[in-house]
Design a protein around this motif. Structure first.
Motif, PDB file in Angstrom:
ATOM      1  N   ARG A 125      -4.394  13.640   5.324  1.00 27.75           N
ATOM      2  CA  ARG A 125      -4.948  12.643   4.391  1.00 27.75           C
ATOM      3  C   ARG A 125      -6.438  12.910   4.208  1.00 27.75           C
ATOM      4  O   ARG A 125      -7.026  12.561   3.205  1.00 27.75           O
ATOM      5  CB  ARG A 125      -4.809  11.229   4.975  1.00 27.75           C
ATOM      6  N   LYS A 153       9.862  -5.653   7.676  1.00 32.83           N
ATOM      7  CA  LYS A 153       8.516  -5.377   8.188  1.00 32.83           C
ATOM      8  C   LYS A 153       7.584  -6.583   8.034  1.00 32.83           C
ATOM      9  O   LYS A 153       6.484  -6.604   8.593  1.00 32.83           O
ATOM     10  CB  LYS A 153       7.933  -4.133   7.487  1.00 32.83           C
ATOM     11  N   LEU A 201      -4.010   1.375   9.498  1.00 33.12           N
ATOM     12  CA  LEU A 201      -4.263   2.006   8.211  1.00 33.12           C
ATOM     13  C   LEU A 201      -5.600   1.459   7.707  1.00 33.12           C
ATOM     14  O   LEU A 201      -5.669   0.335   7.204  1.00 33.12           O
ATOM     15  CB  LEU A 201      -3.108   1.679   7.250  1.00 33.12           C
ATOM     16  N   GLN A 224       4.313  11.129  -0.099  1.00 34.72           N
ATOM     17  CA  GLN A 224       4.011   9.780   0.383  1.00 34.72           C
ATOM     18  C   GLN A 224       2.585   9.393   0.047  1.00 34.72           C
ATOM     19  O   GLN A 224       2.276   8.247  -0.184  1.00 34.72           O
ATOM     20  CB  GLN A 224       4.254   9.660   1.890  1.00 34.72           C
ATOM     21  N   GLU A 281       9.276  11.352   9.840  1.00 35.29           N
ATOM     22  CA  GLU A 281       8.857  10.154   9.111  1.00 35.29           C
ATOM     23  C   GLU A 281      10.018   9.698   8.242  1.00 35.29           C
ATOM     24  O   GLU A 281      10.688  10.525   7.625  1.00 35.29           O
ATOM     25  CB  GLU A 281       7.686  10.477   8.163  1.00 35.29           C
ATOM     26  N   ALA A 282      10.192   8.393   8.167  1.00 32.65           N
ATOM     27  CA  ALA A 282      11.228   7.863   7.270  1.00 32.65           C
ATOM     28  C   ALA A 282      10.886   6.438   6.893  1.00 32.65           C
ATOM     29  O   ALA A 282      10.228   5.727   7.651  1.00 32.65           O
ATOM     30  CB  ALA A 282      12.592   7.898   7.966  1.00 32.65           C
ATOM     31  N   LYS A 297      -4.574   6.065   0.989  1.00 33.54           N
ATOM     32  CA  LYS A 297      -4.781   7.098  -0.015  1.00 33.54           C
ATOM     33  C   LYS A 297      -4.056   6.738  -1.311  1.00 33.54           C
ATOM     34  O   LYS A 297      -3.149   5.925  -1.332  1.00 33.54           O
ATOM     35  CB  LYS A 297      -4.177   8.424   0.495  1.00 33.54           C
ATOM     36  N   ASN A 319       8.108   8.683  13.862  1.00 35.84           N
ATOM     37  CA  ASN A 319       7.383   7.582  13.223  1.00 35.84           C
ATOM     38  C   ASN A 319       8.350   6.842  12.302  1.00 35.84           C
ATOM     39  O   ASN A 319       8.472   7.178  11.125  1.00 35.84           O
ATOM     40  CB  ASN A 319       6.194   8.137  12.431  1.00 35.84           C
ATOM     41  N   ARG A 376      -6.383   6.643   6.664  1.00 39.07           N
ATOM     42  CA  ARG A 376      -7.047   5.781   5.677  1.00 39.07           C
ATOM     43  C   ARG A 376      -6.128   5.702   4.446  1.00 39.07           C
ATOM     44  O   ARG A 376      -5.458   6.683   4.116  1.00 39.07           O
ATOM     45  CB  ARG A 376      -8.382   6.389   5.239  1.00 39.07           C
ATOM     46  N   LEU A 404       4.006   4.243  15.855  1.00 37.02           N
ATOM     47  CA  LEU A 404       4.153   3.154  14.882  1.00 37.02           C
ATOM     48  C   LEU A 404       2.762   2.622  14.557  1.00 37.02           C
ATOM     49  O   LEU A 404       2.044   2.162  15.444  1.00 37.02           O
ATOM     50  CB  LEU A 404       5.020   2.018  15.458  1.00 37.02           C
ATOM     51  N   PHE A 405       2.399   2.702  13.294  1.00 36.30           N
ATOM     52  CA  PHE A 405       1.083   2.175  12.909  1.00 36.30           C
ATOM     53  C   PHE A 405       1.194   0.672  12.718  1.00 36.30           C
ATOM     54  O   PHE A 405       2.139   0.178  12.115  1.00 36.30           O
ATOM     55  CB  PHE A 405       0.583   2.828  11.614  1.00 36.30           C
ATOM     56  N   GLU A 450      -0.753  -0.948  10.892  1.00 36.69           N
ATOM     57  CA  GLU A 450      -1.246  -1.163   9.515  1.00 36.69           C
ATOM     58  C   GLU A 450      -2.462  -2.091   9.569  1.00 36.69           C
ATOM     59  O   GLU A 450      -3.569  -1.660   9.374  1.00 36.69           O
ATOM     60  CB  GLU A 450      -0.161  -1.701   8.561  1.00 36.69           C
ATOM     61  N   TYR A 509       0.824  -1.224   0.000  1.00 39.83           N
ATOM     62  CA  TYR A 509       0.000   0.000   0.000  1.00 39.83           C
ATOM     63  C   TYR A 509       0.849   1.262   0.000  1.00 39.83           C
ATOM     64  O   TYR A 509       0.327   2.366  -0.099  1.00 39.83           O
ATOM     65  CB  TYR A 509      -0.894   0.001   1.267  1.00 39.83           C
ATOM     66  N   CYS A 510       2.163   1.117   0.150  1.00 44.12           N
ATOM     67  CA  CYS A 510       3.021   2.292   0.390  1.00 44.12           C
ATOM     68  C   CYS A 510       3.913   2.593  -0.813  1.00 44.12           C
ATOM     69  O   CYS A 510       4.594   1.709  -1.330  1.00 44.12           O
ATOM     70  CB  CYS A 510       3.878   2.061   1.640  1.00 44.12           C
TER      71      CYS A 510
HETATM   72  N1  SAM Z   1       8.479   3.375   7.723  1.00 46.41           N
HETATM   73  C1  SAM Z   1       7.771   3.465   8.954  1.00 46.41           C
HETATM   74  C2  SAM Z   1       7.087   2.153   9.245  1.00 46.41           C
HETATM   75  O1  SAM Z   1       7.367   1.206   8.564  1.00 46.41           O
HETATM   76  O2  SAM Z   1       6.288   2.093  10.152  1.00 46.41           O
HETATM   77  C3  SAM Z   1       6.758   4.579   9.049  1.00 46.41           C
HETATM   78  C4  SAM Z   1       6.837   5.708   8.107  1.00 46.41           C
HETATM   79  S1  SAM Z   1       5.513   5.749   6.959  1.00 46.41           S
HETATM   80  C5  SAM Z   1       6.123   7.191   6.206  1.00 46.41           C
HETATM   81  C6  SAM Z   1       4.124   6.243   7.927  1.00 46.41           C
HETATM   82  C7  SAM Z   1       2.813   5.571   7.650  1.00 46.41           C
HETATM   83  O3  SAM Z   1       2.244   5.994   6.421  1.00 46.41           O
HETATM   84  C8  SAM Z   1       2.786   4.073   7.520  1.00 46.41           C
HETATM   85  O4  SAM Z   1       2.867   3.451   8.767  1.00 46.41           O
HETATM   86  C9  SAM Z   1       1.461   3.836   6.818  1.00 46.41           C
HETATM   87  O5  SAM Z   1       0.425   3.530   7.718  1.00 46.41           O
HETATM   88  C10 SAM Z   1       1.151   5.164   6.136  1.00 46.41           C
HETATM   89  N2  SAM Z   1       0.967   4.977   4.686  1.00 46.41           N
HETATM   90  C11 SAM Z   1       1.718   4.252   3.852  1.00 46.41           C
HETATM   91  N3  SAM Z   1       1.183   4.258   2.625  1.00 46.41           N
HETATM   92  C12 SAM Z   1       0.065   5.002   2.664  1.00 46.41           C
HETATM   93  C13 SAM Z   1      -0.941   5.370   1.713  1.00 46.41           C
HETATM   94  N4  SAM Z   1      -0.902   4.952   0.461  1.00 46.41           N
HETATM   95  N5  SAM Z   1      -1.963   6.131   2.152  1.00 46.41           N
HETATM   96  C14 SAM Z   1      -2.044   6.562   3.404  1.00 46.41           C
HETATM   97  N6  SAM Z   1      -1.114   6.270   4.349  1.00 46.41           N
HETATM   98  C15 SAM Z   1      -0.086   5.483   3.988  1.00 46.41           C
END
Ligand code: SAM
Length: 479
Positions: free
Chosen positions: A328, A225, A251, A367, A148-149, A288, A184, A286, A206-207, A209, A110-111
């Motif tokens: 978002r 992960k 998420l 992102q 964020e990273a 995106k 995060n 949510r 930390l989400f 997900e 999803y990322c």
């Molecule tokens: N890399 C870190 C990790 O693995 O937990 C966190 C950084 S990431 C920039 C932050 C969060 O963005 C993720 O935990 C995820 O829930 C959210 N995220 C990733 N893809 C997304 C998307 N397409 N739409 C909305 N949120 C998203």
């Protein structure tokens, strides 16, 4: 077997217990006697001078979430608002995300940062660039950041993150300062969490997900992960390392929302049972649209109505936990959920690496699509027009009001007494240093009205004293 005090992910986020919870909720969703009992239990009660909320467990809250009777949704919304006002008042804490690096070795489906995405240019800020981004954020008026990273032990090792935190705290531009850096980044070891603690981070976020292990493993096919247990047990390691404040989140859209909701609350119950303190915040992102990501490929997307209901139910179940909503979400959705218990929002956000120093909002390394694209000043003005007090306060963190100390003050209704004057002072500071003329006029009127409204003479005195100091240009104390 379900055991909230166990340190094993599969015991405290127990799949069978979640399925049974969903079944129990479905069976009781029209059981008015039970629903009334649950709503009564959750209602704020006056105990002496304080207002006390008992919250709900995951089963009780799941019944409310499952109930589709409009009158009950209405009652839930009212109750959520009442609880929010009792603990958080009309304050909304403001923050901005700061993206440090989009290098990532994971394969999250999803990322857009996923390793195989060749569409986004990979970028990592140098310390000089971190400084420039922070100056741009300070010039907007921000005091609190969430960094964020992506996860990449070669490009973004913990030492890089620590260097960035040090740089962020060191930048003092005009009257600006970043006073709280929330972090995060991917799940890591106790040793690395200790390094974050030593770098004086605020909340570690930390989400999860998704709480469903099978779905989680499918969505994270490759990279570190992929390990569900390591990810799910991360908050225990962070707390073992001495980090007091942790922020949960799922998420929404990846798995059925009822599953995620029960999992989220079970996670909160676990932290409370093991560490004596629940999550400091809960985020509700949510999925995106993003580079190489089409949210339609995930079939668990939720409507705005369900989204609002989830937020109200979280507020009722965990009254002392802050709730965060990012850009978002659109202005319209944010306005709706602010009322239902959200206590922190981001403003003027750019989700690209290096985005704050660009004239135009860059989209190539974003992102995710930002729905609320207003400037921070527009968000501040909008909040005040809706009757909220935008707060740039970070005092709790520096005064040691974190973890269980924050929670016990919050549970006694005392946070209101510290936070309200501090929020007004930091708003005043924002108005003096950064606000547009119209925002300033509205803000000054709001502060005046608030100071007159606060009955507690003491709070009024403290606030006035501090406000005078700000007006005199004395800036050697912080809120
Ligand atoms: N890399 C870190 C990790 O693995 O937990 C966190 C950084 S990431 C920039 C932050 C969060 O963005 C993720 O935990 C995820 O829930 C959210 N995220 C990733 N893809 C997304 C998307 N397409 N739409 C909305 N949120 C998203």
């Amino acid at each position: 077997m379900y055991d909230k005090s166990s340190l094993n992910a599969e015991d405290f986020i127990n799949h069978e217990e979640i399925l049974e919870t969903i079944e129990y909720a479905e069976k009781n969703k029209n059981n008015m006697e039970l629903i009334n009992q649950i709503l009564d239990k959750a209602a704020p009660k006056k105990v002496g001078d304080s207002v006390v909320c008992r919250g709900l467990n995951h089963r009780e809250a799941s019944v409310l979430l499952a109930c589709e009777i409009p009158e009950i949704t209405e009652r839930m919304n009212k109750l959520a608002e009442e609880i929010k006002l009792a603990y958080y008042g009309n304050r909304i804490v403001i923050f901005a995300p700061l993206y440090l690096s989009n290098y990532c070795v994971n394969g999250c489906l999803y990322c857009p940062y996923h390793l195989k995405n060749k569409e986004i240019p990979r970028k990592k800020l140098t310390q000089k660039e971190v400084e420039e981004e922070v100056i741009a954020l300070q010039d907007m008026g921000h005091k609190r950041l969430a960094i964020e990273a992506g996860e990449d032990p070669v490009n973004n090792p913990i030492e890089y993150i620590i260097d960035c935190i040090k740089t962020i705290y060191s930048v003092k531009h005009k009257n600006g300062a970043i006073r709280r850096v929330n972090v995060n980044i991917a799940a890591t070891s106790v040793e690395e969490y200790k390094m974050l603690k030593d770098a004086e981070i605020g909340t570690y976020i930390l989400f999860q997900e998704t709480y469903n292990k099978k779905v989680y493993e499918e969505l994270h096919p490759t990279g570190p992960k992929h390990n569900y247990d390591y990810h799910t047990e991360a908050m225990d390691r962070a707390m073992e390392a001495g980090i007091d404040d942790v922020g949960l989140g799922v998420l929404f859209g990846l798995e059925g929302y009822k599953y995620e909701f029960a999992g989220l609350l079970m996670h909160a119950e676990h932290l409370e049972a093991v560490h004596g303190v629940g999550p400091h915040t809960i985020s509700v992102p949510r999925v995106k649209k993003a580079s190489d990501i089409d949210p339609k490929q995930f079939d668990n997307g939720i409507s705005d109505e369900i989204f609002a209901k989830i937020i109200a139910a979280i507020r009722i179940a965990v009254p002392y936990t802050g709730m965060i909503i990012s850009t978002r979400e659109s202005e319209e959705v944010r306005q709706k959920v602010l009322k239902l218990g959200v206590s922190q929002i981001s403003g003027g956000s750019r989700t690209s690496v290096g985005g704050y120093t660009e004239e135009e909002r860059p989209t190539d390394t974003e992102q995710f699509d930002v729905s609320d694209q207003r400037t921070l000043d527009e968000v501040v003005k909008w909040l005040m027009e809706l009757g909220y007090i935008p707060s740039f306060c970070t005092a709790c963190y520096r005064e040691g009001r974190t973890g269980d100390r924050f929670m016990s003050l919050c549970k006694n209704g005392q946070i209101l007494n510290c936070c309200h004057p501090n929020a007004l002072m930091t708003l005043k500071e924002y108005l003096m240093d950064y606000a547009a003329e119209e925002t300033k006029a509205i803000g000054e009127a709001l502060i005046k009205a608030e100071l007159e409204r606060i009955p507690k003479e003491k709070v009024k005195e403290i606030a006035k004293d501090h406000l005078e100091k700000i007006e005199q240009g004395i800036r050697d104390f912080r809120f």
